[in-house]
Design a protein around this motif. Structure first.
Motif, mmCIF file in Angstrom:
data_model
loop_
_atom_site.group_PDB
_atom_site.id
_atom_site.type_symbol
_atom_site.label_atom_id
_atom_site.label_comp_id
_atom_site.label_asym_id
_atom_site.label_seq_id
_atom_site.Cartn_x
_atom_site.Cartn_y
_atom_site.Cartn_z
ATOM 1 N N GLY A 59 0.830 -1.203 0.000
ATOM 2 C CA GLY A 59 0.000 0.000 0.000
ATOM 3 C C GLY A 59 0.860 1.248 0.000
ATOM 4 N N ALA A 60 2.061 1.113 -0.475
ATOM 5 C CA ALA A 60 2.995 2.243 -0.502
ATOM 6 C C ALA A 60 4.026 1.997 -1.580
ATOM 7 C CB ALA A 60 3.694 2.392 0.842
ATOM 8 N N VAL A 61 4.572 3.095 -2.084
ATOM 9 C CA VAL A 61 5.594 2.988 -3.119
ATOM 10 C C VAL A 61 6.990 3.148 -2.504
ATOM 11 C CG1 VAL A 61 6.525 4.145 -5.162
ATOM 12 C CG2 VAL A 61 4.078 3.721 -4.977
ATOM 13 N N LEU A 62 7.073 3.986 -1.496
ATOM 14 C CA LEU A 62 8.373 4.200 -0.866
ATOM 15 C C LEU A 62 8.356 3.668 0.577
ATOM 16 C CD1 LEU A 62 9.138 7.716 -2.376
ATOM 17 C CD2 LEU A 62 10.275 5.568 -2.945
ATOM 18 N N LYS A 63 8.399 4.563 1.558
ATOM 19 C CA LYS A 63 8.478 4.092 2.945
ATOM 20 C C LYS A 63 7.155 3.471 3.392
ATOM 21 C CE LYS A 63 10.728 6.612 6.081
ATOM 22 N NZ LYS A 63 11.271 7.769 6.816
ATOM 23 N N PRO A 64 7.190 2.685 4.473
ATOM 24 C CA PRO A 64 5.937 2.132 4.999
ATOM 25 C C PRO A 64 4.943 3.256 5.286
ATOM 26 C CG PRO A 64 7.803 1.101 6.069
ATOM 27 C CD PRO A 64 8.364 2.207 5.225
ATOM 28 N N ASN A 65 3.698 3.016 4.894
ATOM 29 C CA ASN A 65 2.703 4.086 4.996
ATOM 30 C C ASN A 65 1.326 3.450 5.078
ATOM 31 O OD1 ASN A 65 1.376 6.526 4.863
ATOM 32 N ND2 ASN A 65 1.473 6.649 2.623
ATOM 33 N N GLY A 66 0.974 3.027 6.250
ATOM 34 C CA GLY A 66 -0.368 2.462 6.430
ATOM 35 C C GLY A 66 -0.444 1.024 5.960
ATOM 36 N N ARG A 67 -1.655 0.578 5.664
ATOM 37 C CA ARG A 67 -1.889 -0.833 5.333
ATOM 38 C C ARG A 67 -1.949 -1.059 3.830
ATOM 39 N NH1 ARG A 67 -6.672 -3.844 7.912
ATOM 40 N NH2 ARG A 67 -5.686 -5.459 6.663
ATOM 41 N N GLY A 68 -1.511 -2.198 3.433
ATOM 42 C CA GLY A 68 -1.603 -2.553 2.029
ATOM 43 C C GLY A 68 -2.746 -3.522 1.791
ATOM 44 N N TRP A 69 -2.708 -4.137 0.612
ATOM 45 C CA TRP A 69 -3.745 -5.098 0.282
ATOM 46 C C TRP A 69 -3.165 -6.505 0.279
ATOM 47 C CZ3 TRP A 69 -3.383 -0.415 -2.414
ATOM 48 C CH2 TRP A 69 -4.462 0.448 -2.264
ATOM 49 N N GLY A 70 -4.051 -7.442 0.294
ATOM 50 C CA GLY A 70 -3.595 -8.820 0.156
ATOM 51 C C GLY A 70 -3.907 -9.667 1.372
ATOM 52 N N LEU A 71 -3.790 -10.973 1.173
ATOM 53 C CA LEU A 71 -4.140 -11.924 2.227
ATOM 54 C C LEU A 71 -2.968 -12.208 3.162
ATOM 55 C CD1 LEU A 71 -6.064 -14.438 -0.073
ATOM 56 C CD2 LEU A 71 -7.018 -12.566 1.301
ATOM 57 N N ALA A 72 -1.765 -11.901 2.737
ATOM 58 C CA ALA A 72 -0.554 -12.071 3.559
ATOM 59 C C ALA A 72 -0.432 -13.481 4.121
ATOM 60 C CB ALA A 72 -0.517 -11.033 4.674
#
Lengths: 461, 151
Positions: free
Chosen positions: A99-112
């Motif tokens: 959910g980010a292109v550079l540094k960690p920034n909140g939540r992404g998508w996916g089942l992990a």
């Protein structure tokens, strides 16, 4: 050898001014990756929609000549997994996953989800490479096939990122990543921790978990446990997340990972056979004079192609490992070794890594320099629309280095053979006395000699 | 004891080096056949040449007649850097003195279809010294590699 042994003959590049800031910053890596991603997407587009003439198609020429030359002649031997650190294939999926292109920034998508335990090896990578290799005569010459294969890589990588955690595609599926990992053991560069005791005392393990500065290791490796380059993607996340400045980027002797008697596995051993056997097969099919063999490799789905496919698979999965097994058994008889044959087979197979890389370099030298001049018109007219962007659209095909090529190939192969023989002796010496180690390794050296003689016959004979 | 080991290793390296030099640069019997005029017809079609492998003697005056059996094909001779192009029904000829010994690839120089980059043949001028010397050096390298490492 233990993980805490002193790392001799190493120079930590992060001690040089600018190196650490450049590697810690996300921008340089991001910019190079975006350029690579643009080229990759353009190669897909031109493969699918550009000129159908392979030698004029940007996708074919850019990927199988320019990229392949950079990968096999420079990146893998000198930088190991350096290519993986800027590879565009997993990037779109990783951006979605994070959910980010550079540094960690909140939540992404996916089942992990976690990758299935039974598949935590490189057998799938072995299979995926063999699968692509079976169709290589078509993929390397038909732009649409190249476009489809590249697009398939991209979609599978995105799918893997959305279903599984971290870089499951790179670690377990990518057919290219598998052999880069194998040969990265040769590279004179490594990412390692400076002091393992600092890692042991660091309970947060931000290098594996991640923090505000960066992501947990995308390759699912704990840097403190790294003993080989094989599963380190050189992505520099650990350099960003380690709060104790405990990550080093070391220059080291070539081939250092090969003589560490740890982490050797059957799946990796077979990767060595697959790669060595494929180099022999490619040299015969693509650089040989047998038209019927070329036609059989190209006529996918025909009876001839099935015969070729069976012969190819039998050679890389059966004949080559079988002959090597005979060499191992002969060595055990000569040396009086009581070690298990399977274990000796696995350990000694790592001696094939230098010869395998040398075989690929020798093959690529001829393939690349013969066809490199196709790059100039393809860059001048990438879509086959009659453009002449660089003024080289009508440049004539000219093979390069034709006089020097056989000598270059012979030198590369002889160097690989010498290195493999020495590595065989070193590996045998891990568990045997000097005299027994010599007797254990001589048949392996003989095996390498036969393969080398075959390659010499194919490439310069 | 250590001095004797070092001396033995040094002697070993000297022997390997001398053997290597002998294999790399030692004389090899060469063909004594008198130079002759050779006309060789090569048919090019469907991504291969027939014959795909040609043997001539050093000093021969060689004429390669390239005959295309389907589309336009070329023949570029590595090492000699010569090129010819033949249209179907219109053979092309290349004439040269085979004054460079060794094995040389010839390959199609005109995009002729999917497998065009792999359309390859071989011209052998005399013995392929490089191959035999390389195989000899390979045998030496295989033994030297095992000997080199001291457990």
């Amino acid at each position: 050898m233990t993980l805490t042994s002193p790392r001799t003959r190493r120079f930590d590049l992060t001690r040089l001014p600018l190196v650490k800031p450049l590697l810690r910053s996300r921008w340089p890596q991001f910019l190079v990756t975006v350029i690579a991603l643009s080229g990759f997407l353009f190669a897909i587009i031109t493969g699918l929609a550009g000129t159908p003439v392979g030698s004029r198609n940007f996708g074919i020429v850019f990927v199988w000549i320019a990229w392949w030359a950079l990968l096999m002649l420079i990146a893998v031997p000198l930088l190991g997994r350096g290519w993986c650190s800027i590879c565009p294939i997993p990037v779109p999926g990783e951006w979605l996953q994070r959910g980010a292109v550079l540094k960690p920034n909140g939540r992404g998508w996916g089942l992990a989800r976690r990758w299935p335990r039974r598949l935590r090896n490189i057998w799938l990578q072995n299979a995926s490479f063999a699968l692509v290799a079976l169709f290589s005569a078509v993929v390397l010459t038909q732009p649409a096939a190249t476009g489809i294969v590249l697009a398939a890589f991209l979609f599978i990588a995105v799918g893997a990122s959305l279903i599984f955690e971290r870089r499951a595609f790179c670690r377990y599926l990518c057919p290219v990543g598998g052999f880069i990992g194998l040969y990265s053991q040769i590279a004179p560069i490594e990412v390692r921790v400076k002091d393992i005791s600092i890692c042991a005392a660091h309970t947060e393990k931000t290098c594996y978990i991640g923090d505000a500065e960066g992501y947990g290791c995308p390759w699912q490796s704990f840097p403190g446990g790294l003993a080989k380059n094989t599963y380190c993607g050189a992505c520099m996340e650990c350099l960003r997340t380690c709060p104790h400045d405990n990550i080093a980027i070391n220059l080291r002797p070539f081939g250092d990972d090969l003589i560490k008697p740890i982490g050797r596995r059957l799946d990796e051993a077979f990767k060595a056979f697959i790669m060595l056997g494929s180099a022999v097969a490619y040299s015969a099919v693509m650089l040989g004079t047998w038209g019927d063999l070329k036609s059989a490799a190209y006529a996918v789905g025909s009876g001839e192609w099935f015969a070729y496919a069976i012969a190819f698979l039998a050679f890389i999965f059966g004949v080559l490992p079988g002959a090597f097994l005979l060499a191992i058994v002969a060595g055990q008889r000569l040396s009086g070794s009581t070690a298990k044959t399977k274990s000796t087979f696995i350990h000694m197979a790592y001696a094939l890594v230098p010869l395998g890389l040398a075989a690929w370099i020798a093959f690529s030298l001829s393939f690349v320099f013969t066809n490199l001049s196709y790059l100039w018109p393809a860059l001048s007219d990438p879509l086959g629309r009659g453009w002449n962007l660089l003024g080289a659209a009508h440049a004539q095909w000219t093979p390069y280095l034709t006089q020097a090529m056989p000598m270059l190939q012979a030198i590369v192969l002889l160097g690989g053979l010498l290195w493999s023989s020495a590595t065989a002796r070193r590996i045998a010496g891990e568990r045997l006395s000097a005299r027994a180690a010599m007797r254990q390794s001589l048949p392996v050296a003989g095996f390498c000699l036969i393969v080398t003689a075959g390659l010499l016959g194919l490439l310069i004979g | 004891m250590a001095t004797r080991t070092i001396a033995r290793q040094r002697t070993g390296w000297i022997i390997f080096a001398l053997l290597g030099l002998a294999i790399a640069f030692g004389p090899i019997p060469t063909s004594t056949a008198a130079p002759a005029d050779r006309l060789i017809r090569i048919e090019a079609g469907s991504f291969d040449y027939a014959p795909a492998e040609i043997d001539v003697n050093p000093g021969d005056r060689v004429t390669l007649e390239l005959v295309s059996t389907d589309v336009v094909h070329g023949l570029y001779l590595d090492g000699y850097e010569l090129n010819a192009t033949a249209d179907p029904g219109r053979p092309a000829r290349l004439t040269f003195v085979a004054d460079k010994p060794g094995t040389f690839r010839f390959r199609c120089s005109v995009t002729c279809g999917a497998l065009h980059p792999f359309m390859i043949g071989k011209l052998r001028v005399g013995e392929n010294d490089l191959l035999w010397r390389a195989i000899g050096l390979a045998a030496l390298a295989a033994v030297a590699g095992v000997w080199w490492v001291r457990s």
